[in-house]
Design a protein around this motif. Sequence first.
Motif, PDB file in Angstrom:
ATOM      1  N   LEU A  25       0.836  -1.206   0.000  1.00 41.47           N
ATOM      2  CA  LEU A  25       0.000   0.000   0.000  1.00 41.47           C
ATOM      3  C   LEU A  25       0.868   1.253   0.000  1.00 41.47           C
ATOM      4  O   LEU A  25       0.618   2.198  -0.763  1.00 41.47           O
ATOM      5  N   ALA A  26       1.892   1.265   0.852  1.00 36.69           N
ATOM      6  CA  ALA A  26       2.792   2.418   0.918  1.00 36.69           C
ATOM      7  C   ALA A  26       3.509   2.623  -0.413  1.00 36.69           C
ATOM      8  O   ALA A  26       3.671   3.758  -0.882  1.00 36.69           O
ATOM      9  N   PHE A  27       3.931   1.514  -1.032  1.00 37.10           N
ATOM     10  CA  PHE A  27       4.601   1.626  -2.330  1.00 37.10           C
ATOM     11  C   PHE A  27       3.656   2.218  -3.370  1.00 37.10           C
ATOM     12  O   PHE A  27       4.041   3.089  -4.153  1.00 37.10           O
ATOM     13  N   GLY A  28       2.415   1.739  -3.385  1.00 38.47           N
ATOM     14  CA  GLY A  28       1.448   2.258  -4.351  1.00 38.47           C
ATOM     15  C   GLY A  28       1.174   3.742  -4.170  1.00 38.47           C
ATOM     16  O   GLY A  28       1.059   4.485  -5.145  1.00 38.47           O
ATOM     17  N   LEU A  29       1.095   4.177  -2.924  1.00 44.16           N
ATOM     18  CA  LEU A  29       0.860   5.597  -2.643  1.00 44.16           C
ATOM     19  C   LEU A  29       2.035   6.468  -3.080  1.00 44.16           C
ATOM     20  O   LEU A  29       1.868   7.670  -3.300  1.00 44.16           O
ATOM     21  N   CYS A  30       3.206   5.856  -3.176  1.00 51.97           N
ATOM     22  CA  CYS A  30       4.399   6.593  -3.603  1.00 51.97           C
ATOM     23  C   CYS A  30       4.637   6.486  -5.109  1.00 51.97           C
ATOM     24  O   CYS A  30       5.633   7.013  -5.617  1.00 51.97           O
ATOM     25  N   THR A 132       4.337  -7.222  -9.859  1.00 54.69           N
ATOM     26  CA  THR A 132       3.138  -7.324  -9.022  1.00 54.69           C
ATOM     27  C   THR A 132       3.057  -6.203  -7.998  1.00 54.69           C
ATOM     28  O   THR A 132       1.990  -5.958  -7.444  1.00 54.69           O
ATOM     29  N   ILE A 133       4.173  -5.517  -7.754  1.00 51.89           N
ATOM     30  CA  ILE A 133       4.123  -4.423  -6.779  1.00 51.89           C
ATOM     31  C   ILE A 133       4.221  -3.060  -7.452  1.00 51.89           C
ATOM     32  O   ILE A 133       3.595  -2.093  -7.010  1.00 51.89           O
ATOM     33  N   CYS A 134       4.973  -2.968  -8.538  1.00 47.91           N
ATOM     34  CA  CYS A 134       5.171  -1.661  -9.175  1.00 47.91           C
ATOM     35  C   CYS A 134       4.001  -1.241 -10.044  1.00 47.91           C
ATOM     36  O   CYS A 134       3.876  -0.076 -10.398  1.00 47.91           O
ATOM     37  N   LEU A 135       3.134  -2.186 -10.405  1.00 50.22           N
ATOM     38  CA  LEU A 135       2.002  -1.822 -11.253  1.00 50.22           C
ATOM     39  C   LEU A 135       0.665  -2.024 -10.550  1.00 50.22           C
ATOM     40  O   LEU A 135      -0.189  -1.150 -10.576  1.00 50.22           O
ATOM     41  N   GLU A 402      13.058  -1.697  -3.550  1.00 44.92           N
ATOM     42  CA  GLU A 402      11.719  -1.132  -3.708  1.00 44.92           C
ATOM     43  C   GLU A 402      11.427  -0.078  -2.657  1.00 44.92           C
ATOM     44  O   GLU A 402      10.715   0.904  -2.931  1.00 44.92           O
ATOM     45  N   SER A 403      12.007  -0.223  -1.475  1.00 46.25           N
ATOM     46  CA  SER A 403      11.866   0.818  -0.445  1.00 46.25           C
ATOM     47  C   SER A 403      12.568   2.095  -0.891  1.00 46.25           C
ATOM     48  O   SER A 403      12.026   3.203  -0.722  1.00 46.25           O
ATOM     49  N   GLY A 404      13.763   1.948  -1.469  1.00 48.13           N
ATOM     50  CA  GLY A 404      14.487   3.113  -1.978  1.00 48.13           C
ATOM     51  C   GLY A 404      13.763   3.767  -3.135  1.00 48.13           C
ATOM     52  O   GLY A 404      13.706   4.999  -3.236  1.00 48.13           O
ATOM     53  N   LEU A 405      13.183   2.957  -4.023  1.00 50.44           N
ATOM     54  CA  LEU A 405      12.429   3.495  -5.167  1.00 50.44           C
ATOM     55  C   LEU A 405      11.194   4.250  -4.683  1.00 50.44           C
ATOM     56  O   LEU A 405      10.871   5.326  -5.208  1.00 50.44           O
ATOM     57  N   ALA A 406      10.511   3.715  -3.677  1.00 51.70           N
ATOM     58  CA  ALA A 406       9.323   4.381  -3.134  1.00 51.70           C
ATOM     59  C   ALA A 406       9.690   5.731  -2.523  1.00 51.70           C
ATOM     60  O   ALA A 406       8.990   6.732  -2.720  1.00 51.70           O
TER      61      ALA A 406
END
Length: 443
Positions: A25-30, A132-135, A402-406
């Motif tokens: 969810l946090a990744f998607g919001l970012c 599955t997480i970036c899109l 992915e944390s760094g990308l977010a």
Amino acid sequence: MEQDSTKRKKFLFAFALSFAFLFRLAFGLCSDFWSGAGDEQQIYLIGLKFYTTGAWPYFGPDVTNTIQIPGALQGLVVGLPLFILPIPEAPYLLLNILSFASLCFFAWYCCRRLPEVPRWFVWAWLLTAPWTICLSTQVYNPSYVLPGAIVFFVAVIETYPFLGRDLVPLPWANFMMGLALFWIMQFHLSWVVLIPYLALSFYFQFRRGRRKAVSSAVWFAAGACITGSFLIPTFIKYGLGAGTGNVNEVIQFSSDNLVRHLNVVEGVLGRFLSFASFELPRFIGSNTATRLRFLQEHRWLIPFVVFLTVVGILQCIAMLFLWFRRAPEQKDWRTVRHFTLGTVVLLYISFLFSMKAPLSHTFYLILPVAMMYSFYCWNQFLKKKNWQKFAVLFIICGIIFESGLAAHNYRRISIYVDRARIVEAIKDKDYHLLGERRAGAKY
């Protein structure tokens, strides 16, 4: 003691799932909202327009300025959460619930088919893999395709006598196919690729007997009626001709796509395999210059980027060559690899009659097939402790990247760059404060 151990395992599993959901969810919001072609913002506007005006969303995503997908689901899944929780994050919350639930279902299904593969790897990889997480975590119409695609492919596979494992009862499988087909139909035009799978499914079911065939058709129709009902208002208001949103114009022979197909890396085959690999470059920039700029700004991520990029490339190469492996001891391997080959061939043929180039997001709904094939490929390797240790390292490095990308996206392109504008649009019930729909949009 054994009971305490079982409780501890259940608690740890529940904790891990909770962390995974919040991380996604946090990744998607970012994720991207304010940059690029503006597709994400346009999808958000469709739902925001429904929320602020109350006008029924007769049409969904734009294909071009003159072509728009019919049906209300896109506007409803973005707009309805705002009635419950009138904050900018509400549509992201519903999307992530849908994608997370479907991936958990798919993880369960893959574990049942392949009990030899460590369960922790199946669950961790499906929930954190780049595609599955970036899109599927950001408000973008292909993101809503994934839940439907997972439901459809699990169901259709279970109806094939050469692939099914009786993990889903036949009536429910048909219900799921109908539900998923008309769901996907209102988010992306790639739904047409599913018709051959459906036809083959009913062919095998009809061979089992007329009575079972009728029952299957009734269950399929029941599922189709639920999601297909959101198409009916569009055709009532605009008629069968205008109600299609001119999507028929997308079907045209494209010799250019034939040339694109022949490129193994950028063509259908390479992109198909990348769904089940750690494809990293695409998500840090659209070209070499932007990718290098990303690395210059985040030098601490360079070791992770290099490692994951190399592994991602090797994953694709391995999956390609492992197709030729003979593994008579592995149940279903022969049928799964032929099913996978048939899927790739179908994609090649399909894009010969599409105005769209074979870019990854245009056939994102095929991801479940690529993922299941990949688990069959890694089956033999992950039985060994050293490969399991490598997989742990791989997953951890992926989460760190992915944390760094977010964090990078949060400050530059996410909804938080100008969240106040969205808040004002919701508060004042005026979607124009966020932006305008594309010229020529039917809704």
